[in-house]
Design a protein around this motif. Structure first.
Motif, PDB file in Angstrom:
ATOM      1  N   ARG A   1       0.835  -1.219   0.000  1.00 40.15           N
ATOM      2  CA  ARG A   1       0.000   0.000   0.000  1.00 40.15           C
ATOM      3  C   ARG A   1       0.862   1.258   0.000  1.00 40.15           C
ATOM      4  O   ARG A   1       0.530   2.252  -0.660  1.00 40.15           O
ATOM      5  CB  ARG A   1      -0.901  -0.033   1.239  1.00 40.15           C
ATOM      6  N   LEU A   2       1.976   1.229   0.699  1.00 38.16           N
ATOM      7  CA  LEU A   2       2.881   2.375   0.704  1.00 38.16           C
ATOM      8  C   LEU A   2       3.545   2.581  -0.657  1.00 38.16           C
ATOM      9  O   LEU A   2       3.767   3.713  -1.091  1.00 38.16           O
ATOM     10  CB  LEU A   2       3.971   2.190   1.763  1.00 38.16           C
ATOM     11  N   ARG A   3       3.881   1.494  -1.336  1.00 40.75           N
ATOM     12  CA  ARG A   3       4.631   1.578  -2.583  1.00 40.75           C
ATOM     13  C   ARG A   3       3.750   1.883  -3.791  1.00 40.75           C
ATOM     14  O   ARG A   3       4.239   2.426  -4.793  1.00 40.75           O
ATOM     15  CB  ARG A   3       5.380   0.256  -2.806  1.00 40.75           C
ATOM     16  N   LEU A   4       2.464   1.551  -3.722  1.00 42.77           N
ATOM     17  CA  LEU A   4       1.594   1.767  -4.878  1.00 42.77           C
ATOM     18  C   LEU A   4       1.531   3.246  -5.258  1.00 42.77           C
ATOM     19  O   LEU A   4       1.196   4.097  -4.429  1.00 42.77           O
ATOM     20  CB  LEU A   4       0.190   1.257  -4.591  1.00 42.77           C
ATOM     21  N   ALA A   5       1.875   3.521  -6.521  1.00 44.83           N
ATOM     22  CA  ALA A   5       1.826   4.899  -7.013  1.00 44.83           C
ATOM     23  C   ALA A   5       0.618   5.142  -7.899  1.00 44.83           C
ATOM     24  O   ALA A   5       0.221   6.280  -8.119  1.00 44.83           O
ATOM     25  CB  ALA A   5       3.115   5.218  -7.781  1.00 44.83           C
ATOM     26  N   GLY A   6       0.058   4.087  -8.416  1.00 44.51           N
ATOM     27  CA  GLY A   6      -1.106   4.238  -9.284  1.00 44.51           C
ATOM     28  C   GLY A   6      -1.535   2.894  -9.824  1.00 44.51           C
ATOM     29  O   GLY A   6      -0.790   1.913  -9.772  1.00 44.51           O
ATOM     30  N   LEU A   7      -2.750   2.831 -10.364  1.00 40.89           N
ATOM     31  CA  LEU A   7      -3.278   1.562 -10.850  1.00 40.89           C
ATOM     32  C   LEU A   7      -2.536   1.059 -12.078  1.00 40.89           C
ATOM     33  O   LEU A   7      -2.494  -0.144 -12.326  1.00 40.89           O
ATOM     34  CB  LEU A   7      -4.771   1.718 -11.172  1.00 40.89           C
ATOM     35  N   ASP A   8      -1.940   1.957 -12.852  1.00 40.19           N
ATOM     36  CA  ASP A   8      -1.251   1.539 -14.074  1.00 40.19           C
ATOM     37  C   ASP A   8      -0.065   0.630 -13.800  1.00 40.19           C
ATOM     38  O   ASP A   8       0.291  -0.210 -14.632  1.00 40.19           O
ATOM     39  CB  ASP A   8      -0.776   2.770 -14.859  1.00 40.19           C
ATOM     40  N   THR A   9       0.568   0.800 -12.657  1.00 35.93           N
ATOM     41  CA  THR A   9       1.743  -0.020 -12.309  1.00 35.93           C
ATOM     42  C   THR A   9       1.487  -0.922 -11.113  1.00 35.93           C
ATOM     43  O   THR A   9       2.420  -1.487 -10.541  1.00 35.93           O
ATOM     44  CB  THR A   9       2.945   0.893 -12.001  1.00 35.93           C
ATOM     45  N   ALA A  10       0.229  -1.068 -10.712  1.00 31.11           N
ATOM     46  CA  ALA A  10      -0.078  -1.833  -9.497  1.00 31.11           C
ATOM     47  C   ALA A  10       0.348  -3.295  -9.631  1.00 31.11           C
ATOM     48  O   ALA A  10       0.916  -3.876  -8.694  1.00 31.11           O
ATOM     49  CB  ALA A  10      -1.572  -1.753  -9.190  1.00 31.11           C
ATOM     50  N   GLY A  11       0.077  -3.897 -10.789  1.00 31.79           N
ATOM     51  CA  GLY A  11       0.422  -5.304 -10.969  1.00 31.79           C
ATOM     52  C   GLY A  11       1.913  -5.539 -10.839  1.00 31.79           C
ATOM     53  O   GLY A  11       2.358  -6.478 -10.168  1.00 31.79           O
ATOM     54  N   ALA A  12       2.716  -4.677 -11.480  1.00 30.09           N
ATOM     55  CA  ALA A  12       4.173  -4.825 -11.413  1.00 30.09           C
ATOM     56  C   ALA A  12       4.682  -4.607  -9.990  1.00 30.09           C
ATOM     57  O   ALA A  12       5.581  -5.313  -9.509  1.00 30.09           O
ATOM     58  CB  ALA A  12       4.840  -3.835 -12.367  1.00 30.09           C
ATOM     59  N   THR A  13       4.086  -3.649  -9.298  1.00 28.01           N
ATOM     60  CA  THR A  13       4.522  -3.370  -7.926  1.00 28.01           C
ATOM     61  C   THR A  13       4.220  -4.538  -6.998  1.00 28.01           C
ATOM     62  O   THR A  13       5.082  -4.985  -6.227  1.00 28.01           O
ATOM     63  CB  THR A  13       3.827  -2.098  -7.396  1.00 28.01           C
ATOM     64  N   VAL A  14       2.986  -5.018  -7.080  1.00 28.37           N
ATOM     65  CA  VAL A  14       2.596  -6.153  -6.222  1.00 28.37           C
ATOM     66  C   VAL A  14       3.443  -7.376  -6.549  1.00 28.37           C
ATOM     67  O   VAL A  14       3.954  -8.067  -5.643  1.00 28.37           O
ATOM     68  CB  VAL A  14       1.102  -6.464  -6.387  1.00 28.37           C
ATOM     69  N   GLY A  15       3.631  -7.658  -7.836  1.00 34.68           N
ATOM     70  CA  GLY A  15       4.431  -8.819  -8.232  1.00 34.68           C
ATOM     71  C   GLY A  15       5.862  -8.714  -7.739  1.00 34.68           C
ATOM     72  O   GLY A  15       6.439  -9.698  -7.268  1.00 34.68           O
ATOM     73  N   ARG A  16       6.455  -7.501  -7.864  1.00 33.92           N
ATOM     74  CA  ARG A  16       7.846  -7.327  -7.436  1.00 33.92           C
ATOM     75  C   ARG A  16       7.994  -7.534  -5.928  1.00 33.92           C
ATOM     76  O   ARG A  16       8.912  -8.235  -5.466  1.00 33.92           O
ATOM     77  CB  ARG A  16       8.326  -5.932  -7.819  1.00 33.92           C
ATOM     78  N   LEU A  17       7.079  -6.955  -5.170  1.00 31.82           N
ATOM     79  CA  LEU A  17       7.198  -7.060  -3.710  1.00 31.82           C
ATOM     80  C   LEU A  17       6.941  -8.485  -3.225  1.00 31.82           C
ATOM     81  O   LEU A  17       7.627  -8.966  -2.308  1.00 31.82           O
ATOM     82  CB  LEU A  17       6.230  -6.079  -3.047  1.00 31.82           C
ATOM     83  N   TYR A  18       5.972  -9.170  -3.826  1.00 34.48           N
ATOM     84  CA  TYR A  18       5.742 -10.559  -3.430  1.00 34.48           C
ATOM     85  C   TYR A  18       6.910 -11.451  -3.844  1.00 34.48           C
ATOM     86  O   TYR A  18       7.273 -12.391  -3.134  1.00 34.48           O
ATOM     87  CB  TYR A  18       4.428 -11.077  -4.021  1.00 34.48           C
ATOM     88  N   ALA A  19       7.513 -11.150  -4.990  1.00 35.82           N
ATOM     89  CA  ALA A  19       8.685 -11.919  -5.414  1.00 35.82           C
ATOM     90  C   ALA A  19       9.837 -11.720  -4.433  1.00 35.82           C
ATOM     91  O   ALA A  19      10.544 -12.679  -4.071  1.00 35.82           O
ATOM     92  CB  ALA A  19       9.104 -11.510  -6.825  1.00 35.82           C
ATOM     93  N   LEU A  20      10.035 -10.476  -4.002  1.00 39.16           N
ATOM     94  CA  LEU A  20      11.106 -10.204  -3.029  1.00 39.16           C
ATOM     95  C   LEU A  20      10.816 -10.893  -1.697  1.00 39.16           C
ATOM     96  O   LEU A  20      11.722 -11.451  -1.060  1.00 39.16           O
ATOM     97  CB  LEU A  20      11.245  -8.694  -2.816  1.00 39.16           C
ATOM     98  N   SER A  21       9.556 -10.868  -1.267  1.00 46.53           N
ATOM     99  CA  SER A  21       9.198 -11.541  -0.016  1.00 46.53           C
ATOM    100  C   SER A  21       9.439 -13.042  -0.113  1.00 46.53           C
ATOM    101  O   SER A  21       9.970 -13.668   0.815  1.00 46.53           O
ATOM    102  CB  SER A  21       7.733 -11.259   0.317  1.00 46.53           C
ATOM    103  N   THR A  22       9.059 -13.617  -1.268  1.00 51.67           N
ATOM    104  CA  THR A  22       9.271 -15.059  -1.463  1.00 51.67           C
ATOM    105  C   THR A  22      10.754 -15.396  -1.530  1.00 51.67           C
ATOM    106  O   THR A  22      11.198 -16.402  -0.971  1.00 51.67           O
ATOM    107  CB  THR A  22       8.562 -15.521  -2.747  1.00 51.67           C
ATOM    108  N   ALA A  23      11.538 -14.547  -2.210  1.00 57.28           N
ATOM    109  CA  ALA A  23      12.985 -14.770  -2.266  1.00 57.28           C
ATOM    110  C   ALA A  23      13.596 -14.722  -0.869  1.00 57.28           C
ATOM    111  O   ALA A  23      14.461 -15.533  -0.516  1.00 57.28           O
ATOM    112  CB  ALA A  23      13.635 -13.729  -3.179  1.00 57.28           C
ATOM    113  N   GLY A  24      13.127 -13.775  -0.076  1.00 53.66           N
ATOM    114  CA  GLY A  24      13.602 -13.719   1.303  1.00 53.66           C
ATOM    115  C   GLY A  24      13.230 -14.970   2.082  1.00 53.66           C
ATOM    116  O   GLY A  24      14.024 -15.492   2.869  1.00 53.66           O
ATOM    117  N   SER A  25      12.011 -15.476   1.857  1.00 56.18           N
ATOM    118  CA  SER A  25      11.565 -16.694   2.535  1.00 56.18           C
ATOM    119  C   SER A  25      12.423 -17.890   2.148  1.00 56.18           C
ATOM    120  O   SER A  25      12.733 -18.743   2.987  1.00 56.18           O
ATOM    121  CB  SER A  25      10.097 -16.971   2.214  1.00 56.18           C
ATOM    122  N   ILE A  26      12.819 -17.948   0.868  1.00 53.90           N
ATOM    123  CA  ILE A  26      13.696 -19.034   0.424  1.00 53.90           C
ATOM    124  C   ILE A  26      15.030 -18.949   1.149  1.00 53.90           C
ATOM    125  O   ILE A  26      15.550 -19.946   1.665  1.00 53.90           O
ATOM    126  CB  ILE A  26      13.894 -18.980  -1.099  1.00 53.90           C
TER     127      ILE A  26
END
Length: 507
Positions: free
Chosen positions: A126-151
């Motif tokens: 929610r803090l990182r979202l700048a707009g709906l046009d890039t929401a998918g890329a933002t959510v995907g990037r942050l979840y990917a980073l979280s998953t990488a950290g979990s690994i």
């Protein structure tokens, strides 16, 4: 900074979960039921935290709010570090059912930190979202980073941290890291959080110092390894005129190995004395395999020359013990000496059986993964086939199993019995503790042979032989002589419901 936050929190939550198995082990064991409970509870409270974190972000979106969520996750870890023993002991002493106890202990110990960890990723998104046009890329990037950290956290926790540090120290460290992440995300008024970091570091040092003092002053000594939480205790056995004993426990309510301090080579537990049936059957045995070292009680007894073997000096003894720390403890605390006749292999018993090519006159099996069960892959028909391949003609296999013989509580025994029966001509069972009550749970000694043995009485010379040898006829009298019903299938690598068969030990 937000990307680093989701990466690090992803790693730290998995470290928390990996160390969770070690935290729960002294209270509810290490079975699949325990791991299922831990994983399910952590996922459930991560989900609740994610729901709450999203709502919190919509109402109060700021770096201060994220800092608070991170600090609360650290505080939750600190509470877990401080209270896990009391919570685990309290729950398991009052709850008899393993399923309920495992879930309740997991909730009581890990619900709070898991909930606050769950808040972090949706808040950062929610803090990182700048707009709906890039929401998918933002959510995907942050979840990917979280998953990488979990690994990273999974491998770091499982391969490194629990091999080198105590579980409580790891929990304190996770708490400190989360407070530092909170500080980095919100640098305003840092004094309180810095004070908390120093407080947590002091409490972690105090915990380590107390554990060391307790071990040095006759209390319980705890050694944590990648495989076990090993507790070493001392006491007196008033059944033996108050003789001093030293014990090893890896699971709640049970001890796995014991030693009379003044007579380290003597077999202490009753069931271990039944391994004397091996030398009685094959006194000329020279090549001996033991799967499961533990406190090395039986290997020490064999090496002492008191087992009844005709040529103990010519013996070649191979002990397969999964946990190197067990061997280190046996040497430091249980009087195991280096001996040219002894070869120790630190690997899984089944993996050893699958790859080894030697033949042994005697094969002893005393392997457990939790206080109530043989590891499922060591009790299957496929494992029995490998044991039969390792046993020389005319030899004898002896396997310790905790179970009843008759009734529903005997399903584990009967499933292992039928598995052995597919590869051995004869399988006998001795009721070690309660031969007059075969329907009750006890130590059972299973004896397997390639050829049906003669049942004549065995007479042994008594010169220089341990008193256990005088008990051979008494041991033979505990032989279970009824037919074993074919009401449960042999354990199989593909289907081995040992956790369901062994719930009787939690009644």
């Amino acid at each position: 900074m937000l990307e680093l936050t989701v990466f690090c929190s992803g790693a730290l939550v998995m470290i928390l979960e990996m160390v969770g198995g070690r935290i729960l082990a002294p209270h509810v064991g290490t079975s699949a039921i325990v791991w299922t409970s831990l994983i399910g509870v952590v996922l459930a409270f991560l989900a609740l935290g994610a729901w709450a974190g999203g709502r919190y972000a919509d109402k109060n979106l700021s770096s201060r709010g994220l800092g608070l969520a991170l600090a609360l996750a650290g505080l939750g870890c600190a509470i877990t570090a401080f209270c896990h023993n009391a919570i685990g002991s309290g729950i398991t002493s009052s709850v008899g059912n393993l399923y309920v106890a495992a879930v309740a202990a997991a909730i009581g110990i890990f619900a709070l930190p898991a909930f606050f960890f769950g808040m972090i990723t949706p808040y950062v998104i929610r803090l990182r979202l700048a707009g709906l046009d890039t929401a998918g890329a933002t959510v995907g990037r942050l979840y990917a980073l979280s998953t990488a950290g979990s690994i990273l956290g999974t491998f770091l926790g499982g391969f490194v941290l629990i091999s080198w540090f105590s579980s409580t120290a790891i929990l304190w460290s996770v708490a400190i890291c989360m407070i530092l992440l909170s500080l980095l995300n919100n640098l305003k008024k840092p004094a309180l959080r810095l004070a908390v970091v120093f407080l947590f570091a002091f409490l972690a040092w105090q915990d380590k110092s107390y554990a060391y003092w307790q071990g040095q002053n006759g209390g319980q000594k705890l050694v944590e390894t990648p495989y076990n939480s090993i507790r070493i205790m001392e006491g007196k056995d008033y059944r033996r005129n108050g003789e001093a004993v030293r014990l090893i426990a890896t699971d709640p309510g049970y001890t796995q190995s014991g030693m009379l301090i003044n007579d380290p080579q003597k077999l202490y537990f009753d069931y271990t004395r039944f391994y004397a049936l091996g030398p009685a059957h094959s006194p000329e045995a020279k090549n001996i395999l033991m799967l499961g070292g533990g406190g090395y009680s039986v290997p020490k007894w064999l090496l002492s020359g008191k087992s009844g073997l005709a040529n103990p000096r010519e013996m070649n003894l191979v002990v397969v013990e999964l946990d190197p720390a067990m061997t280190s403890i046996a040497k430091s605390d249980f009087a195991l000496k280096d001996d040219s006749r002894l070869k120790i292999r630190h690997e899984d018993a089944r993996a050893f059986l699958n790859s080894q090519q030697d033949k042994y006159d005697l094969v002893f099996v005393d392997v457990f993964n939790s206080h109530y069960s043989v590891p499922f892959h060591v009790g299957t028909r496929q494992a029995a086939k490998e044991m039969a391949r390792a046993l020389a003609p005319g030899g004898m296999l002896l396997m310790n199993v905790i179970s009843a013989v008759e009734g529903e509580d005997g399903r584990l025994f009967r499933s292992i019995y039928h598995a052995l029966g597919e590869s051995f001509e004869e399988v006998d069972v001795y009721c070690v503790s309660l031969p007059e009550r075969p329907g009750e749970v006890q130590n059972l000694m299973l004896a397997a042979y390639h050829q049906k043995p003669a049942r004549e009485k065995k007479r042994l010379a008594k010169v220089g032989i341990d008193p256990a040898m005088d008990e051979i006829e008494k041991m033979e009298a505990t032989l279970y002589k009824k037919a074993i019903p074919d009401d449960v299938p042999a354990l199989d690598d593909d289907f081995s419901p040992v956790d369901r068969y062994t719930l009787m030990l939690r009644k």
